[in-house]
Structure formats: structure tokens, C-alpha cells
Design a protein around this motif. Sequence first.
Motif, mmCIF file in Angstrom:
data_model
loop_
_atom_site.group_PDB
_atom_site.id
_atom_site.type_symbol
_atom_site.label_atom_id
_atom_site.label_comp_id
_atom_site.label_asym_id
_atom_site.label_seq_id
_atom_site.Cartn_x
_atom_site.Cartn_y
_atom_site.Cartn_z
ATOM 1 N N THR A 182 -1.201 -55.407 32.357
ATOM 2 C CA THR A 182 -2.568 -55.912 32.501
ATOM 3 C C THR A 182 -3.316 -55.150 33.579
ATOM 4 O O THR A 182 -4.475 -54.769 33.422
ATOM 5 N N ASP A 183 -2.628 -54.912 34.687
ATOM 6 C CA ASP A 183 -3.217 -54.165 35.802
ATOM 7 C C ASP A 183 -3.616 -52.759 35.358
ATOM 8 O O ASP A 183 -4.746 -52.307 35.581
ATOM 9 N N LEU A 184 -2.681 -52.075 34.712
ATOM 10 C CA LEU A 184 -2.937 -50.696 34.317
ATOM 11 C C LEU A 184 -3.990 -50.597 33.226
ATOM 12 O O LEU A 184 -4.843 -49.709 33.243
ATOM 13 N N ILE A 185 -3.935 -51.501 32.249
ATOM 14 C CA ILE A 185 -4.928 -51.482 31.174
ATOM 15 C C ILE A 185 -6.319 -51.733 31.740
ATOM 16 O O ILE A 185 -7.296 -51.083 31.371
ATOM 17 N N THR A 186 -6.420 -52.693 32.674
ATOM 18 C CA THR A 186 -7.711 -52.988 33.296
ATOM 19 C C THR A 186 -8.247 -51.777 34.039
ATOM 20 O O THR A 186 -9.409 -51.398 33.921
ATOM 21 N N LYS B 47 -10.854 -43.387 29.727
ATOM 22 C CA LYS B 47 -9.660 -42.777 29.149
ATOM 23 C C LYS B 47 -9.205 -41.618 30.022
ATOM 24 O O LYS B 47 -9.850 -40.568 30.100
ATOM 25 N N ILE B 48 -8.072 -41.793 30.675
ATOM 26 C CA ILE B 48 -7.521 -40.751 31.538
ATOM 27 C C ILE B 48 -6.869 -39.695 30.650
ATOM 28 O O ILE B 48 -5.994 -40.007 29.839
ATOM 29 N N PRO B 49 -7.266 -38.428 30.778
ATOM 30 C CA PRO B 49 -6.820 -37.404 29.823
ATOM 31 C C PRO B 49 -5.344 -37.043 29.903
ATOM 32 O O PRO B 49 -4.748 -36.644 28.907
ATOM 33 N N LEU B 50 -4.721 -37.165 31.100
ATOM 34 C CA LEU B 50 -3.328 -36.753 31.257
ATOM 35 C C LEU B 50 -2.526 -37.913 31.841
ATOM 36 O O LEU B 50 -2.797 -38.377 32.944
ATOM 37 N N ALA C 33 9.192 -46.546 34.020
ATOM 38 C CA ALA C 33 7.863 -45.947 33.890
ATOM 39 C C ALA C 33 7.608 -45.516 32.450
ATOM 40 O O ALA C 33 6.510 -45.721 31.918
ATOM 41 N N THR C 34 8.606 -44.901 31.808
ATOM 42 C CA THR C 34 8.421 -44.483 30.407
ATOM 43 C C THR C 34 8.309 -45.688 29.483
ATOM 44 O O THR C 34 7.546 -45.661 28.507
ATOM 45 N N GLN C 35 9.038 -46.764 29.793
ATOM 46 C CA GLN C 35 8.921 -47.976 28.979
ATOM 47 C C GLN C 35 7.527 -48.575 29.091
ATOM 48 O O GLN C 35 6.913 -48.965 28.090
ATOM 49 N N VAL C 36 7.017 -48.640 30.326
ATOM 50 C CA VAL C 36 5.669 -49.170 30.537
ATOM 51 C C VAL C 36 4.635 -48.274 29.858
ATOM 52 O O VAL C 36 3.679 -48.754 29.250
ATOM 53 N N GLN C 37 4.846 -46.942 29.943
ATOM 54 C CA GLN C 37 3.914 -46.013 29.303
ATOM 55 C C GLN C 37 3.873 -46.222 27.795
ATOM 56 O O GLN C 37 2.800 -46.211 27.174
ATOM 57 N N ASN C 38 5.045 -46.430 27.180
ATOM 58 C CA ASN C 38 5.098 -46.690 25.733
ATOM 59 C C ASN C 38 4.336 -47.959 25.373
ATOM 60 O O ASN C 38 3.609 -48.003 24.368
ATOM 61 N N MET C 39 4.490 -48.988 26.182
ATOM 62 C CA MET C 39 3.795 -50.247 25.917
ATOM 63 C C MET C 39 2.288 -50.094 26.126
ATOM 64 O O MET C 39 1.484 -50.680 25.384
ATOM 65 N N ILE C 40 1.902 -49.301 27.121
ATOM 66 C CA ILE C 40 0.469 -49.037 27.340
ATOM 67 C C ILE C 40 -0.137 -48.324 26.137
ATOM 68 O O ILE C 40 -1.224 -48.667 25.663
ATOM 69 N N LEU D 157 0.835 -48.439 23.047
ATOM 70 C CA LEU D 157 0.712 -49.376 21.926
ATOM 71 C C LEU D 157 -0.477 -50.312 22.115
ATOM 72 O O LEU D 157 -1.244 -50.572 21.177
ATOM 73 N N MET D 158 -0.646 -50.799 23.344
ATOM 74 C CA MET D 158 -1.752 -51.718 23.602
ATOM 75 C C MET D 158 -3.095 -51.017 23.487
ATOM 76 O O MET D 158 -4.076 -51.598 22.992
ATOM 77 N N LEU D 159 -3.183 -49.768 23.935
ATOM 78 C CA LEU D 159 -4.433 -49.033 23.832
ATOM 79 C C LEU D 159 -4.795 -48.739 22.380
ATOM 80 O O LEU D 159 -5.974 -48.704 22.008
ATOM 81 N N GLU D 160 -3.763 -48.520 21.551
ATOM 82 C CA GLU D 160 -4.030 -48.313 20.125
ATOM 83 C C GLU D 160 -4.654 -49.558 19.508
ATOM 84 O O GLU D 160 -5.554 -49.476 18.664
ATOM 85 N N GLU D 161 -4.179 -50.723 19.944
ATOM 86 C CA GLU D 161 -4.717 -51.975 19.411
ATOM 87 C C GLU D 161 -6.108 -52.274 19.973
ATOM 88 O O GLU D 161 -6.972 -52.798 19.270
ATOM 89 N N LEU D 162 -6.319 -51.913 21.254
ATOM 90 C CA LEU D 162 -7.599 -52.221 21.891
ATOM 91 C C LEU D 162 -8.703 -51.239 21.525
ATOM 92 O O LEU D 162 -9.888 -51.548 21.639
ATOM 93 N N GLY D 163 -8.306 -50.053 21.136
ATOM 94 C CA GLY D 163 -9.299 -49.064 20.732
ATOM 95 C C GLY D 163 -9.823 -48.247 21.901
ATOM 96 O O GLY D 163 -9.205 -48.148 22.954
ATOM 97 N N THR D 164 -11.021 -47.663 21.709
ATOM 98 C CA THR D 164 -11.612 -46.765 22.708
ATOM 99 C C THR D 164 -11.983 -47.531 23.969
ATOM 100 O O THR D 164 -12.544 -48.620 23.890
ATOM 101 N N PRO D 165 -11.685 -46.982 25.158
ATOM 102 C CA PRO D 165 -12.065 -47.642 26.418
ATOM 103 C C PRO D 165 -13.574 -47.840 26.514
ATOM 104 O O PRO D 165 -14.350 -47.072 25.952
ATOM 105 N N ASP D 166 -13.948 -48.902 27.250
ATOM 106 C CA ASP D 166 -15.369 -49.202 27.408
ATOM 107 C C ASP D 166 -16.099 -48.071 28.131
ATOM 108 O O ASP D 166 -17.241 -47.759 27.833
ATOM 109 N N ASN D 167 -15.420 -47.480 29.108
ATOM 110 C CA ASN D 167 -16.000 -46.377 29.879
ATOM 111 C C ASN D 167 -15.409 -45.069 29.340
ATOM 112 O O ASN D 167 -14.232 -44.782 29.543
ATOM 113 N N VAL D 168 -16.212 -44.284 28.655
ATOM 114 C CA VAL D 168 -15.706 -43.072 28.010
ATOM 115 C C VAL D 168 -15.390 -41.991 29.036
ATOM 116 O O VAL D 168 -14.352 -41.337 28.987
#
Length: 437
Positions: A19-23, A31-34, A42-49, A51-62
Motif C-alpha cells: 500500500t505504501d509503495l503503490i501510493t 510511473k517510475i521508469p526503472l 524485495a523481488t516478491q514485493v516487486q512481483n506483487m507490485i 500485479l497490482m499496477l496491472e490491475e490498477l492501470g496507468t498512474p494518476d500522475n504520468v
Amino acid sequence: MESSGVRCLSSQWVYIILTDLITVKRLLFGKIPLLLAQGRFATQVQNMIDLMLEELGTPDNVSTEIGCMLLVDRDLDYATTLLTPVTYSGLLDEVFGISGGTVELDDRVTGGNGPVTYRLSSTDGIYDEIKNKHFSDVYSFLSGKTKELQLEFERSRKMALQEIKHYVSTQLQKVTTVKRSLSYHIGACEVIVGEMGHRFEDLHKVEQSMLEGRHRRDNCNYVEECMVTSGKITSLRLLSLMSLTQDGLSQDEATALKTQFLHAYGYEHLVAFQNLEKLGLFTQQGSGLLASETAGKLADRVAQVVSLPKRGVFQVTANKLKLYPNVSESYDLKNPKDMAYVFSGSYIPAVCQLVHLLIKQEQSIEEILKLIPSPSKWNGHSKVAEAAPRTFLVYFIGGITYAEIAAFQLLEKITGGRILVAGTSIIGGNTLIESIL
């Protein structure tokens, strides 16, 4: 979450981190490019991030100012946590303990006026100036500020009535605040010197010997001595550092140190050694065939006698990352040129050096991430990876130390980059050991 905050993440903590990282990524920085992840969790959290970003779509701040986000596990560099820091904020945490940005100052600081809960923040101009300084430079700075305050007081005594009225309405409160801050910080420095000064030199030498894999017998003797003179926290901390830097203890060393500790502090602390084993901070060498074990013991004893450096995984990784700086007589701790000043020139925090390599980008991202033997992952366009990012967001899963915060601040000055740091907590050697007891 388990005692270290790293080895086992509960679903509640994973949710909080995500939640912290997605926020941060979605609402604030876009959208952070790298995106880089170093370490198993860290890799497990990155994988979950992802997946969540795919569901949430494009960030509000491009658009975003962040060029790279780095997720790291605390257990990538426990040495930084276990070593004794030498910055003011690090030593303040060592002696008094900093919690939630506040420190409890006792009668030794307040002059018998009772304990005071003091807020440490950038609004305290003096603390903001000295928090990341090497401790050897702190007292001279405070002394200079005291002289300035004395001159201000002398000037106020010679003011005319109208000047005094203006002074009281505009400057008196500020001067009173500075005076109180100076009093607390000078008192804290005196307590730190009283607590640490008499043993700091020996402690620093032993820690440096452990980092370099030298003088194992002397190091063991010092740990045994600490069990009598310095308490269970310090002795377990040094024991863990020795095991970590030597890629485990010999069977004789592990048995002797464990037995002596239990005799000194009670067998109820058996659970502490089990927790240290889970963290990889109390391990034994030689798990192969009997012949290999015998050869390993013989090599250990030879190394102890002649003080030969033993190059294990820790030393190999440290040399690859260049964590041991070249220290000469001209090495200036008061005006540092490299990040090792946070440990008096003996060691550069590994994650800080990793970010430094990413900024310089003399190697590819894949080569840099492989320097630390742990799972890693990175997402980003190849063209983005070719351009060295100048602004980093570094997130520590398991806590960040005051030494790393100070090292990152110096790295900003050296490289001209911008580094934002965040984490699940601020951690130190004492808090790490206390969590496993």
C-alpha cells in the motif's frame, strides 16, 4: 513479522508495504521508469507490485521526477546494522535510543531536572547541522555555537531600551530555544563519551579485524571479555558480526561462545541463538564430509595462530563492491570524501555503494545487481537503463540505519544526485539484537 523484520513477512506487513509503495508510485511520483529489487523479499514485493499496477492501470500522475526505485532486503547487509556507528545520530541512538523521532534524555543530560522527551527534527537547527557529522567534529561545532551565543548575550547587555524591547519581541524566544538545544546536545555528547569513550578504540579495532577476517583468536577473546564487561546485547552483537564476516564460526568457537554466554546470562536465552541461526547470524562452518570438516578445523586453527585473513563469501562480496576504502594518514573524518566515514573509514554500507555504482553506471545494471549474491530483478525499458538516473527512491524492507542515511546524504553531495530513502523502520544493532532475545 519475525524479529528481524526481514526473514518472514506476515500478510499484514506485505499489505502495508505494498500500500505504501503503490501510493508513493501512483499518487505522488507517477510511473517510475526503472524498478530494481535486490533480495528475496524485495523481488516478491516487486512481483506483487507489478500485479497490482496491472490491475490498477496507468498512474494518476504520468510524469515523474524519480528515475529509479530500488527495493532492498535488510539482510543484504547486516554488517551495517551490527557495526558501531560514529555519526552523532547513530551514537545518540546507541546510548539513549531514538524512537519515533524522539529521544528520552535523563538526569545526566538535564542536570537532575528529571527526564525530558526531546523531539529530533529539522526544526532544531543545531541537530540538523550535527546529526550526520562524525562524532569527533560534533563537540567543536557545539563549542563554536556556544561562543556565538555568549557574544549574543554580551551584545544584548549593551543595548538601549528601544533595542531591548525589539530584541525581546523578535529574538529572545529564538535564542532561548537555541540555548536549550545546545544544553541538551552538549549534555548528550558528554554522556556518549562517558558510555563509549573508554572502549570505543578497542571496539573499533575488533570490528575492523572481523571485517577483514583477521585475528580470529583475539576477536573470540574480546567477545568473551564483553560477556563479562559489556552485557549481553554488545556480546551477542559482536558474536553475530564475527559469524557473519567469517561465513560462520568453527565448531569449537561456536560451542565455546554459546556455552559461555548461556552460563553468564541463563539458558532461557537458547531461543536467542535459534533466532540468530534463522537470520544467518550464528552459523557453523563445515557441514560436509568428515574429511572436509577436519581440514576446515585445521585451516581455522592455522588462521587463528598466524592471523591470516580468511577470504570467504563476505570478504569476496565486499571486495567486489569495493566496501573497504583506502585509508591513509590524510583520511579526514571531519571533511569526508567517501561514505566509509560513517564507520571511521573501515566500511562502506553495501546498499549505499550499490546506489553509487548505479549512479556512475560504469557497469550494466545486470552486472551491478549480480555483485550481491541474492535474488534480483529489474523492470524498465532498455533505453531508460542506458541513461544513468539522477534521482533515486530507495526502500528498505526490514529497516534502515542512521549510518546509511548519513552515507546517502554524503553521496548526494559527491554525485550531485538526489536520493530519497524510506523503509519499514529505522533499525540499529541494539534494536536488532533486542528483537531476537
